[in-house]
Scaffold this active site. Sequence first.
Site, mmCIF file in Angstrom:
data_model
loop_
_atom_site.group_PDB
_atom_site.id
_atom_site.type_symbol
_atom_site.label_atom_id
_atom_site.label_comp_id
_atom_site.label_asym_id
_atom_site.label_seq_id
_atom_site.Cartn_x
_atom_site.Cartn_y
_atom_site.Cartn_z
ATOM 1 N N ASP A 83 -13.597 -16.842 33.418
ATOM 2 C CA ASP A 83 -13.413 -16.462 32.007
ATOM 3 C C ASP A 83 -13.388 -14.953 31.799
ATOM 4 O O ASP A 83 -13.870 -14.175 32.605
ATOM 5 C CB ASP A 83 -14.524 -17.086 31.139
ATOM 6 N N GLU A 141 -18.642 -18.293 32.383
ATOM 7 C CA GLU A 141 -19.876 -17.642 32.850
ATOM 8 C C GLU A 141 -20.491 -16.821 31.729
ATOM 9 O O GLU A 141 -21.704 -16.650 31.671
ATOM 10 C CB GLU A 141 -19.587 -16.738 34.061
HETATM 11 ZN ZN LIG Z 1 -20.039 -10.327 32.599
HETATM 12 ZN ZN LIG Z 2 -19.434 -11.487 35.527
#
Ligand SMILES: [Zn+2]
Ligand SMILES: [Zn+2]
Length: 397
Positions: A83, A141
Amino acid sequence: MSSLLKKIQELAEQQANANIDTRRHLHAHPELSFHEFKTQVYVESQLNKLGIPTQRIANTGVIAIIEGKNPTKKVVALRADMDALPIQETNDIPYKSQNPGVMHACGHDVHTSSLLGTARILQSVKDEFEGTIKLLFQPAEEKAPGGASIMIQEGALQNPSPAGILGQHVATNIPVGKVGFREGMYMASADELYLTVKGKGGHGAMPDQCIDPIVIASHIIIAMQQIISRNKNPRLPSVLSFGKFIAEGATNVIPNEVKIEGTFRAMDEEWRADGLAKMKKLAEGIAESMGGSCDFFVLKGYPFLKNNPELTRRMKEAAVEYMGADNVIDLDIWMAAEDFAFYTHHVDACFYRLGTRNDDKGIIHGVHTPNFNIDEKALHVGPGLMAWLAIQELSLA
Ligand SMILES: [Zn+2]
Ligand SMILES: [Zn+2]
């Protein structure tokens, strides 16, 4: 084994430019957490082109399996996050983000392209190692509750279960060409604290008619630091910081309430729970003793990240074989958080860092900034190194 090492190094070098192209494609087309739809399709197509079947997971994630000889011998998982962040890129580069307000500013384009490169290498030497590699391309994440936690819930660590998991992250403070390792606790848990301190507003000239939430909130902030300095085990790092204090009164107006927000970080799950409970009790108690009240809300973040010491020691030794001792460094504890930490509480794990800094080229900006970039020489290192580490780990009984 050393001829295989040489072969992997040669393959990595031959494929480096293709991996850089992949990274540039991903960099130009970043997607926010839990919205990695095009990235998912891209990753699937790259793997399928290599003859590696894929499976979807966690909505926008991808799992793939590469079987060597004797595939049931042992399983090692390799993880990349996919991401991007809500940041407008300011770099003037040909592969600049084409999505306004979205940027790969944490290097997850590097992690994804590097793992695709690793897959390509492993696929071409799969007759030369025993065991199974499980590739985890995970979403989100950067956003709670973290794609890793959903991957685990949906069975990413089962059927087959890996004996160990490896992950890498770019490091803007480490020169390109070097990597860093740390055994044991490495990154912090991070919980978000949202407190609403309620009192009774009124005229600033008549505080006796009011219950001043600003004074109460100030006492709470000062007192909560005592929990860090007086209750915490001094051998364990932990941080409490407040970055927001909203009291919308005026010079002569005491407001009804104050909102404060902060972050609590720890390197121990027991202390994390204990510290949070103590903070809640203290904040509510202070507010009550001063005639007000306090709503104490915790948005639970990621746990602390622990690198299995034995696995990490082996991976560091394997990295020395691959890169030379001068290029493998020891890392300090880092109080940032990372959702790879979820995996580390389920399976032996090693999260290491890939140097991307180049002072001569002005590549010095930190992650999560609009002018973050990497020295792409890192993609001459990352894919082959991870392939070698995985094969070394599989080679052990
Ligand atoms: Zn980051
Ligand atoms: Zn990262």
